[in-house]
Design a protein around this motif. Structure first.
Motif, PDB file in Angstrom:
ATOM      1  N   ALA A 195       0.836  -1.203   0.000  1.00 44.84           N
ATOM      2  CA  ALA A 195       0.000   0.000   0.000  1.00 44.84           C
ATOM      3  C   ALA A 195       0.871   1.253   0.000  1.00 44.84           C
ATOM      4  O   ALA A 195       1.851   1.358   0.737  1.00 44.84           O
ATOM      5  CB  ALA A 195      -0.906  -0.001   1.226  1.00 44.84           C
ATOM      6  N   GLY A 196       0.508   2.204  -0.849  1.00 47.37           N
ATOM      7  CA  GLY A 196       1.226   3.472  -0.925  1.00 47.37           C
ATOM      8  C   GLY A 196       2.432   3.469  -1.830  1.00 47.37           C
ATOM      9  O   GLY A 196       3.035   4.528  -2.063  1.00 47.37           O
ATOM     10  N   LEU A 197       2.804   2.314  -2.347  1.00 50.75           N
ATOM     11  CA  LEU A 197       3.949   2.207  -3.244  1.00 50.75           C
ATOM     12  C   LEU A 197       3.470   2.148  -4.702  1.00 50.75           C
ATOM     13  O   LEU A 197       2.352   1.715  -4.973  1.00 50.75           O
ATOM     14  CB  LEU A 197       4.754   0.944  -2.911  1.00 50.75           C
ATOM     15  N   PRO A 198       4.313   2.566  -5.649  1.00 53.65           N
ATOM     16  CA  PRO A 198       3.915   2.514  -7.059  1.00 53.65           C
ATOM     17  C   PRO A 198       3.954   1.080  -7.586  1.00 53.65           C
ATOM     18  O   PRO A 198       5.024   0.481  -7.684  1.00 53.65           O
ATOM     19  CB  PRO A 198       4.951   3.396  -7.761  1.00 53.65           C
ATOM     20  N   VAL A 199       2.781   0.537  -7.886  1.00 48.54           N
ATOM     21  CA  VAL A 199       2.660  -0.862  -8.306  1.00 48.54           C
ATOM     22  C   VAL A 199       1.932  -0.935  -9.642  1.00 48.54           C
ATOM     23  O   VAL A 199       0.861  -0.335  -9.815  1.00 48.54           O
ATOM     24  CB  VAL A 199       1.892  -1.701  -7.263  1.00 48.54           C
ATOM     25  N   TYR A 200       2.505  -1.688 -10.567  1.00 50.51           N
ATOM     26  CA  TYR A 200       1.865  -1.974 -11.850  1.00 50.51           C
ATOM     27  C   TYR A 200       1.588  -3.471 -11.892  1.00 50.51           C
ATOM     28  O   TYR A 200       2.507  -4.286 -11.761  1.00 50.51           O
ATOM     29  CB  TYR A 200       2.777  -1.558 -13.011  1.00 50.51           C
ATOM     30  N   PHE A 201       0.320  -3.850 -12.056  1.00 49.69           N
ATOM     31  CA  PHE A 201      -0.133  -5.224 -11.876  1.00 49.69           C
ATOM     32  C   PHE A 201      -0.406  -5.866 -13.231  1.00 49.69           C
ATOM     33  O   PHE A 201      -1.310  -5.452 -13.958  1.00 49.69           O
ATOM     34  CB  PHE A 201      -1.397  -5.224 -11.020  1.00 49.69           C
ATOM     35  N   VAL A 202       0.392  -6.882 -13.560  1.00 53.21           N
ATOM     36  CA  VAL A 202       0.327  -7.547 -14.864  1.00 53.21           C
ATOM     37  C   VAL A 202      -0.085  -9.001 -14.684  1.00 53.21           C
ATOM     38  O   VAL A 202       0.426  -9.697 -13.806  1.00 53.21           O
ATOM     39  CB  VAL A 202       1.699  -7.507 -15.569  1.00 53.21           C
ATOM     40  N   ALA A 203      -1.001  -9.472 -15.522  1.00 51.27           N
ATOM     41  CA  ALA A 203      -1.393 -10.879 -15.531  1.00 51.27           C
ATOM     42  C   ALA A 203      -0.961 -11.520 -16.842  1.00 51.27           C
ATOM     43  O   ALA A 203      -1.222 -10.979 -17.920  1.00 51.27           O
ATOM     44  CB  ALA A 203      -2.902 -11.026 -15.357  1.00 51.27           C
TER      45      ALA A 203
END
Length: 239
Positions: free
Chosen positions: A132-140
């Motif tokens: 939470a609060g961190l830059p996350v890019y979510f790839v499937a």
């Protein structure tokens, strides 16, 4: 040094999920090689294969039922459907795994995370909370489910190097039995920043697609999933 590290901007995180055999590890390796910046490649296979004692590893470990393990839905019907579950030590293991990634990012490191982010057991929920609060890019990575067993067989030798042949064979056979369960639990929602069919695209191309799309890695998927969790929306509603 400690004070200097705490002042750094957080690193970026790319979370790459998909069932066993989807091509996550190969894609991550291509990704870190293609990037000009330093990216750490950390993954669920590395964590459970190297950091967790072998006796807690699924596929023959004497205490594998205490960690993250697979089992038949009906103990008397081993040829039927299988599932994956967290044993009494499993939740703590998974939380430690996610916390390591979070701390690396907070210290300024970029991390590409090779993961099996299932809704149930609540692996994804813990990952969202820790990052939470961190830059996350979510790839499937989502190849057709029917190609998964063949891909698991193809990567057997790489697992042998970590677990030994006998243990690796049992581990791989268990993974094939539970592949549909994992696939369904990863794709129990449609909230990703990017979805790629790895049956249509080679790993190097997949890695380029991710690099081209990720930007500053402040994707919308994790914040939206966190909102669903907070509000009890499906697939995170209490059962």
């Amino acid at each position: 040094m400690g004070e200097e590290m705490t002042k750094k901007e957080p690193g970026r995180i790319v979370v790459i999920t998909g069932s066993t055999g989807a091509g996550k590890s190969t894609t991550c390796a291509e990704f870190v090689n293609q990037q000009d910046d330093l990216w750490l490649h950390f993954g669920v296979d590395l964590f459970f294969g190297k950091l967790v004692p072998r006796k807690f590893i699924d596929g023959g470990g004497s205490r594998s039922g205490e960690g993250l393990y697979t089992a038949p839905d009906d103990p008397a019907g081993v040829d039927g459907p299988w599932h994956m579950a967290l044993g009494p030590l499993g939740a703590g293991m998974m939380h430690s795994f996610h916390s390591m990634v979070a701390e690396a990012a907070r210290s300024g490191q970029n991390v590409v995370l090779d993961h099996i982010a299932m809704v149930d057991p609540p692996v994804l929920a813990d990952c969202i909370a820790c990052l939470a609060g961190l830059p996350v890019y979510f790839v499937a990575l989502k190849p057709p489910v029917e190609v998964i067993p063949k891909r698991i067989d193809e990567r057997l030798e790489s697992i042998v190097a970590t677990l030994g042949r006998e243990h690796a064979v049992r581990n791989s056979e268990n993974k094939k039995k539970v592949a549909r369960f994992i696939y369904d639990r990863i794709f129990a929602h449609d909230c990703f920043d990017l979805v790629i069919d790895t049956d249509r695209h080679a790993p190097a191309e997949v890695a380029r697609m991710i690099g081209d799309a990720m930007g500053d890695c402040r994707g919308g998927a994790f914040p939206e999933l966190a909102r669903r969790l907070e509000n009890g929306f499906a697939p995170f509603a209490s059962k």
